[in-house]
Design a protein around this motif. Sequence first.
Motif, short mmCIF file in Angstrom:
data_model
loop_
_atom_site.label_atom_id
_atom_site.label_comp_id
_atom_site.label_asym_id
_atom_site.label_seq_id
_atom_site.Cartn_x
_atom_site.Cartn_y
_atom_site.Cartn_z
N LYS A 100 0.85 -1.20 0.00
CA LYS A 100 0.00 0.00 0.00
C LYS A 100 0.88 1.24 0.00
O LYS A 100 1.87 1.31 0.71
CB LYS A 100 -0.90 0.00 1.22
N ASN A 116 0.75 5.81 -1.20
CA ASN A 116 -0.08 6.98 -1.47
C ASN A 116 0.76 7.98 -2.25
O ASN A 116 1.91 7.69 -2.60
CB ASN A 116 -0.67 7.58 -0.18
N LYS A 148 -3.72 6.28 7.30
CA LYS A 148 -4.18 7.56 6.75
C LYS A 148 -5.50 7.39 6.01
O LYS A 148 -6.39 8.24 6.12
CB LYS A 148 -3.12 8.16 5.81
N VAL A 149 -5.65 6.30 5.28
CA VAL A 149 -6.90 6.04 4.58
C VAL A 149 -8.02 5.86 5.60
O VAL A 149 -9.12 6.40 5.45
CB VAL A 149 -6.78 4.80 3.66
N GLN A 150 -7.75 5.10 6.65
CA GLN A 150 -8.76 4.87 7.69
C GLN A 150 -9.16 6.19 8.35
O GLN A 150 -10.34 6.44 8.58
CB GLN A 150 -8.22 3.89 8.73
N ALA A 185 -8.99 9.21 7.10
CA ALA A 185 -9.76 10.03 6.14
C ALA A 185 -11.19 9.54 6.03
O ALA A 185 -12.12 10.33 5.94
CB ALA A 185 -9.07 10.00 4.78
N LYS A 186 -11.40 8.23 6.06
CA LYS A 186 -12.75 7.67 6.00
C LYS A 186 -13.53 8.06 7.25
O LYS A 186 -14.72 8.36 7.17
CB LYS A 186 -12.71 6.15 5.87
N ALA A 187 -12.87 8.05 8.39
CA ALA A 187 -13.55 8.40 9.64
C ALA A 187 -14.00 9.86 9.62
O ALA A 187 -15.10 10.17 10.08
CB ALA A 187 -12.62 8.15 10.83
N ARG A 213 -14.73 11.64 6.91
CA ARG A 213 -15.83 11.77 5.95
C ARG A 213 -17.14 11.22 6.49
O ARG A 213 -18.20 11.73 6.16
CB ARG A 213 -15.48 11.06 4.65
N SER A 214 -17.08 10.19 7.30
CA SER A 214 -18.31 9.55 7.77
C SER A 214 -18.82 10.13 9.09
O SER A 214 -19.91 9.80 9.52
CB SER A 214 -18.10 8.05 7.92
N ARG A 215 -18.03 11.00 9.71
CA ARG A 215 -18.44 11.58 10.99
C ARG A 215 -19.57 12.58 10.74
O ARG A 215 -19.49 13.41 9.85
CB ARG A 215 -17.26 12.29 11.64
#
Length: 161
Positions: free
Chosen positions: A61, A63, A118-120, A122-124, A126-128
């Motif tokens: 992985k 980026n 970092k991906v995790q 960023a997802k958190a 966006r979903s907050r």
Amino acid sequence: MASPQIKQPKPTAFADYCCELLASVGPCERKRMFGGFGISTGGLSIAWVLDLGGGETLWLKGNEETRGLYEAAGCKRFTYTAKGVERSVNYYSAPDDAMESPQLMAPWARQALACALKVQAAKAVRSRPKATSPAKPKTPATKRPTAPRPIKAASRKSAKG
């Protein structure tokens, strides 16, 4: 006389070896994915093991921040063709020398894990749900005095009536 049977390696052998190489970042597990394997630790995807025609390859992985490091080490970016269009994702072939030992792979494994974190994160974000200020409790000490309400015209008529 029958010819001796050549034992084929288990299809999971290379994936298991890659898990051993990446174990410096935590216990790794492999799961079947896209005809190969996904490798994760702590629920975070850090690598793939896939054969794109040149033999099984460990894809780590990455980026945009780590792209230059992979390219400087001679790593190839994971690309595929979909509907006639070449596309790529942020996974890079592991450096050849890092494939020799867990010690040589350790900095690359840490880098792959950092990218997954970092991906995790960023997802958190966006979903907050949107943060709202909590309602202030209305108590007599914080309640503002209000002026008496005016009498409505309709109620005056009924009072005269």
